[in-house]
Design a protein around this motif. Structure first.
Motif, PDB file in Angstrom:
ATOM      1  N   GLY A  37      93.045  11.176 -68.420  1.00 37.59           N
ATOM      2  CA  GLY A  37      92.977  12.073 -69.558  1.00 37.59           C
ATOM      3  C   GLY A  37      92.888  13.534 -69.182  1.00 37.59           C
ATOM      4  N   PRO A  38      92.341  14.364 -70.073  1.00 32.57           N
ATOM      5  CA  PRO A  38      92.253  15.810 -69.844  1.00 32.57           C
ATOM      6  C   PRO A  38      91.346  16.155 -68.668  1.00 32.57           C
ATOM      7  CG  PRO A  38      91.894  15.267 -72.166  1.00 32.57           C
ATOM      8  CD  PRO A  38      91.843  13.978 -71.412  1.00 32.57           C
ATOM      9  N   LEU A  39      91.442  17.399 -68.227  1.00 29.58           N
ATOM     10  CA  LEU A  39      90.695  17.825 -67.052  1.00 29.58           C
ATOM     11  C   LEU A  39      89.189  17.672 -67.243  1.00 29.58           C
ATOM     12  CD1 LEU A  39      91.167  18.990 -64.221  1.00 29.58           C
ATOM     13  CD2 LEU A  39      90.846  21.262 -65.210  1.00 29.58           C
ATOM     14  N   HIS A  40      88.689  18.024 -68.439  1.00 22.89           N
ATOM     15  CA  HIS A  40      87.239  17.946 -68.657  1.00 22.89           C
ATOM     16  C   HIS A  40      86.750  16.505 -68.633  1.00 22.89           C
ATOM     17  CE1 HIS A  40      83.229  18.576 -70.178  1.00 22.89           C
ATOM     18  NE2 HIS A  40      83.480  17.767 -71.194  1.00 22.89           N
ATOM     19  N   SER A  41      87.197  15.716 -69.573  1.00 25.87           N
ATOM     20  CA  SER A  41      86.665  14.352 -69.691  1.00 25.87           C
ATOM     21  C   SER A  41      87.159  13.459 -68.555  1.00 25.87           C
ATOM     22  CB  SER A  41      87.041  13.753 -71.044  1.00 25.87           C
ATOM     23  OG  SER A  41      88.455  13.749 -71.230  1.00 25.87           O
ATOM     24  N   GLY A  42      88.433  13.576 -68.213  1.00 25.02           N
ATOM     25  CA  GLY A  42      88.974  12.730 -67.150  1.00 25.02           C
ATOM     26  C   GLY A  42      88.434  13.090 -65.786  1.00 25.02           C
ATOM     27  N   GLY A  43      88.235  14.390 -65.557  1.00 30.49           N
ATOM     28  CA  GLY A  43      87.694  14.805 -64.273  1.00 30.49           C
ATOM     29  C   GLY A  43      86.271  14.344 -64.073  1.00 30.49           C
ATOM     30  N   ILE A  44      85.471  14.398 -65.124  1.00 36.27           N
ATOM     31  CA  ILE A  44      84.079  13.954 -65.023  1.00 36.27           C
ATOM     32  C   ILE A  44      84.001  12.462 -64.700  1.00 36.27           C
ATOM     33  CG2 ILE A  44      82.021  13.517 -66.442  1.00 36.27           C
ATOM     34  CD1 ILE A  44      82.446  16.295 -67.674  1.00 36.27           C
ATOM     35  N   LEU A  45      84.947  11.676 -65.189  1.00 35.86           N
ATOM     36  CA  LEU A  45      84.968  10.251 -64.854  1.00 35.86           C
ATOM     37  C   LEU A  45      85.150  10.025 -63.358  1.00 35.86           C
ATOM     38  CD1 LEU A  45      87.256   8.813 -67.688  1.00 35.86           C
ATOM     39  CD2 LEU A  45      84.774   8.604 -67.510  1.00 35.86           C
ATOM     40  N   GLN A  46      85.909  10.927 -62.708  1.00 34.97           N
ATOM     41  CA  GLN A  46      86.275  10.736 -61.311  1.00 34.97           C
ATOM     42  C   GLN A  46      85.284  11.350 -60.320  1.00 34.97           C
ATOM     43  OE1 GLN A  46      90.822  11.684 -62.588  1.00 34.97           O
ATOM     44  NE2 GLN A  46      90.360  11.975 -60.448  1.00 34.97           N
ATOM     45  N   GLN A  47      84.533  12.354 -60.734  1.00 31.90           N
ATOM     46  CA  GLN A  47      83.722  13.085 -59.770  1.00 31.90           C
ATOM     47  C   GLN A  47      82.446  12.328 -59.416  1.00 31.90           C
ATOM     48  OE1 GLN A  47      83.296  16.730 -62.014  1.00 31.90           O
ATOM     49  NE2 GLN A  47      81.244  16.209 -62.721  1.00 31.90           N
ATOM     50  N   PRO A  48      81.744  12.721 -58.344  1.00 30.16           N
ATOM     51  CA  PRO A  48      80.492  12.047 -57.987  1.00 30.16           C
ATOM     52  C   PRO A  48      79.550  11.938 -59.177  1.00 30.16           C
ATOM     53  CG  PRO A  48      81.119  13.585 -56.270  1.00 30.16           C
ATOM     54  CD  PRO A  48      82.086  13.796 -57.407  1.00 30.16           C
ATOM     55  N   GLY A  49      78.994  10.765 -59.353  1.00 29.41           N
ATOM     56  CA  GLY A  49      78.166  10.472 -60.513  1.00 29.41           C
ATOM     57  C   GLY A  49      78.941   9.849 -61.648  1.00 29.41           C
ATOM     58  N   GLY A  50      80.260   9.951 -61.605  1.00 19.98           N
ATOM     59  CA  GLY A  50      81.115   9.346 -62.620  1.00 19.98           C
ATOM     60  C   GLY A  50      81.404   7.885 -62.295  1.00 19.98           C
ATOM     61  N   PRO A  51      81.833   7.123 -63.277  1.00 14.64           N
ATOM     62  CA  PRO A  51      81.988   5.681 -63.091  1.00 14.64           C
ATOM     63  C   PRO A  51      83.161   5.261 -62.214  1.00 14.64           C
ATOM     64  CG  PRO A  51      82.726   6.329 -65.280  1.00 14.64           C
ATOM     65  CD  PRO A  51      82.086   7.544 -64.675  1.00 14.64           C
ATOM     66  N   LEU A  52      84.081   6.209 -61.916  1.00 13.89           N
ATOM     67  CA  LEU A  52      85.244   5.844 -61.113  1.00 13.89           C
ATOM     68  C   LEU A  52      85.147   6.329 -59.673  1.00 13.89           C
ATOM     69  CD1 LEU A  52      88.084   6.595 -63.701  1.00 13.89           C
ATOM     70  CD2 LEU A  52      86.982   4.407 -63.200  1.00 13.89           C
ATOM     71  N   PHE A  53      84.103   7.053 -59.363  1.00 14.34           N
ATOM     72  CA  PHE A  53      83.991   7.606 -58.016  1.00 14.34           C
ATOM     73  C   PHE A  53      83.638   6.521 -56.999  1.00 14.34           C
ATOM     74  CE2 PHE A  53      81.591   9.680 -54.563  1.00 14.34           C
ATOM     75  CZ  PHE A  53      82.587  10.537 -54.108  1.00 14.34           C
ATOM     76  N   ASN A  54      84.398   6.494 -55.896  1.00 16.47           N
ATOM     77  CA  ASN A  54      84.150   5.554 -54.797  1.00 16.47           C
ATOM     78  C   ASN A  54      84.083   4.109 -55.289  1.00 16.47           C
ATOM     79  OD1 ASN A  54      83.839   4.937 -52.103  1.00 16.47           O
ATOM     80  ND2 ASN A  54      81.613   5.148 -52.122  1.00 16.47           N
ATOM     81  N   ARG A  55      84.984   3.795 -56.202  1.00 16.96           N
ATOM     82  CA  ARG A  55      85.028   2.450 -56.786  1.00 16.96           C
ATOM     83  C   ARG A  55      86.473   1.953 -56.741  1.00 16.96           C
ATOM     84  NH1 ARG A  55      83.768   0.894 -63.114  1.00 16.96           N
ATOM     85  NH2 ARG A  55      83.878  -1.361 -62.872  1.00 16.96           N
ATOM     86  N   PRO A  56      86.881   1.283 -55.668  1.00 13.04           N
ATOM     87  CA  PRO A  56      88.265   0.817 -55.576  1.00 13.04           C
ATOM     88  C   PRO A  56      88.589  -0.179 -56.687  1.00 13.04           C
ATOM     89  CG  PRO A  56      87.156   0.700 -53.438  1.00 13.04           C
ATOM     90  CD  PRO A  56      86.095   0.954 -54.467  1.00 13.04           C
ATOM     91  N   LEU A  57      89.615   0.130 -57.439  1.00 15.24           N
ATOM     92  CA  LEU A  57      90.058  -0.747 -58.526  1.00 15.24           C
ATOM     93  C   LEU A  57      91.552  -0.996 -58.388  1.00 15.24           C
ATOM     94  CD1 LEU A  57      88.319   0.971 -61.595  1.00 15.24           C
ATOM     95  CD2 LEU A  57      87.559  -1.097 -60.406  1.00 15.24           C
ATOM     96  N   THR A  58      91.967  -2.212 -58.696  1.00 16.26           N
ATOM     97  CA  THR A  58      93.402  -2.471 -58.761  1.00 16.26           C
ATOM     98  C   THR A  58      93.971  -1.761 -59.995  1.00 16.26           C
ATOM     99  OG1 THR A  58      93.190  -4.450 -60.134  1.00 16.26           O
ATOM    100  CG2 THR A  58      93.052  -4.739 -57.725  1.00 16.26           C
ATOM    101  N   GLU A  59      95.281  -1.687 -60.044  1.00 14.00           N
ATOM    102  CA  GLU A  59      95.913  -1.059 -61.203  1.00 14.00           C
ATOM    103  C   GLU A  59      95.485  -1.725 -62.497  1.00 14.00           C
ATOM    104  OE1 GLU A  59     100.390   0.255 -62.684  1.00 14.00           O
ATOM    105  OE2 GLU A  59     100.172  -1.317 -61.165  1.00 14.00           O
TER     106      GLU A  59
END
Length: 204
Positions: A173-195
């Motif tokens: 998604g957008p830089l604000h909401s999507g970026g927060i998902l990816q950064q440290p502390g977010g639910p997608l950080f350092n979490r290998p997921l398949t497509e």
């Protein structure tokens, strides 16, 4: 494409290797100068070259920041990256493993503030370098790399590079909401997921 990689530690060097293996050119830069990169350039061969960060920003079609977050501000001349697709792969920590409190803002939003006019995409920051090195060419389901940003075309360009590397691009998604998902502390950080896992997670 000619891709600039700013930062040549374990993750930056790994990215450079897999980019060259995927038939991209790389322009490498770090804080110590081009001479320090001679061994890595020799290893990578004619598709690689070394430069100072400002020169790499001018020469590259896409630029990837893989430096410590605290060194990003002022690293590049603002005019050199205006209208450039800039992949922010940095992570803001307060200490070992401790996410920095940015007052509700995403770290990539700060990077965008520091470089007005840049076409910024948050990506390539969530995967450990050892996984990045081998997962794109391993058997089985592709692992996801995420993209967040406000420039749709820039995200498409980055998604194409991710695909070239053997991974699955997933838009958060957008830089604000999507970026927060990816950064440290977010639910997608350092979490290998398949497509499939990543798409299921982002669609819920």
């Amino acid at each position: 494409m000619r891709i600039g990689v700013i930062g040549t530690g374990r993750i930056g060097s790994t990215l450079a290797r897999i980019l060259v293996a995927a038939d991209h050119e790389v322009v490498l830069a770090n804080a110590r100068g081009p001479r320090s990169l001679a061994p890595l350039v020799a290893e990578l061969g004619p598709a690689a070259s070394a430069a100072h960060p400002a020169e790499a920003a001018v020469r590259a079609e896409v630029l990837v920041l893989m430096v410590p977050f605290d060194s990003v501000q002022g690293l590049l001349p603002q005019d050199s990256v205006r209208d450039t697709v800039l992949v922010d792969a940095t992570n803001a920590f307060n200490g070992p493993g401790a996410p920095r409190d940015l007052g509700g803002r995403g770290s990539s939003e700060l990077v965008a503030d520091w470089y007005p006019g840049v076409r910024l995409v948050k990506s390539l920051n969530t995967m450990h370098f050892e996984t990045l090195a081998v997962a794109g060419t391993s058997q089985g389901a592709r692992l996801a790399h995420f993209t967040a940003g406000d420039d749709g075309k820039a995200k498409e360009i980055v998604a194409g590079i991710i695909t070239d590397l053997g991974f699955a691009p997933v838009d958060t998604g957008p830089l604000h909401s999507g970026g927060i998902l990816q950064q440290p502390g977010g639910p997608l950080f350092n979490r290998p997921l398949t497509e499939a896992q990543a798409l299921a997670w982002t669609s819920h």
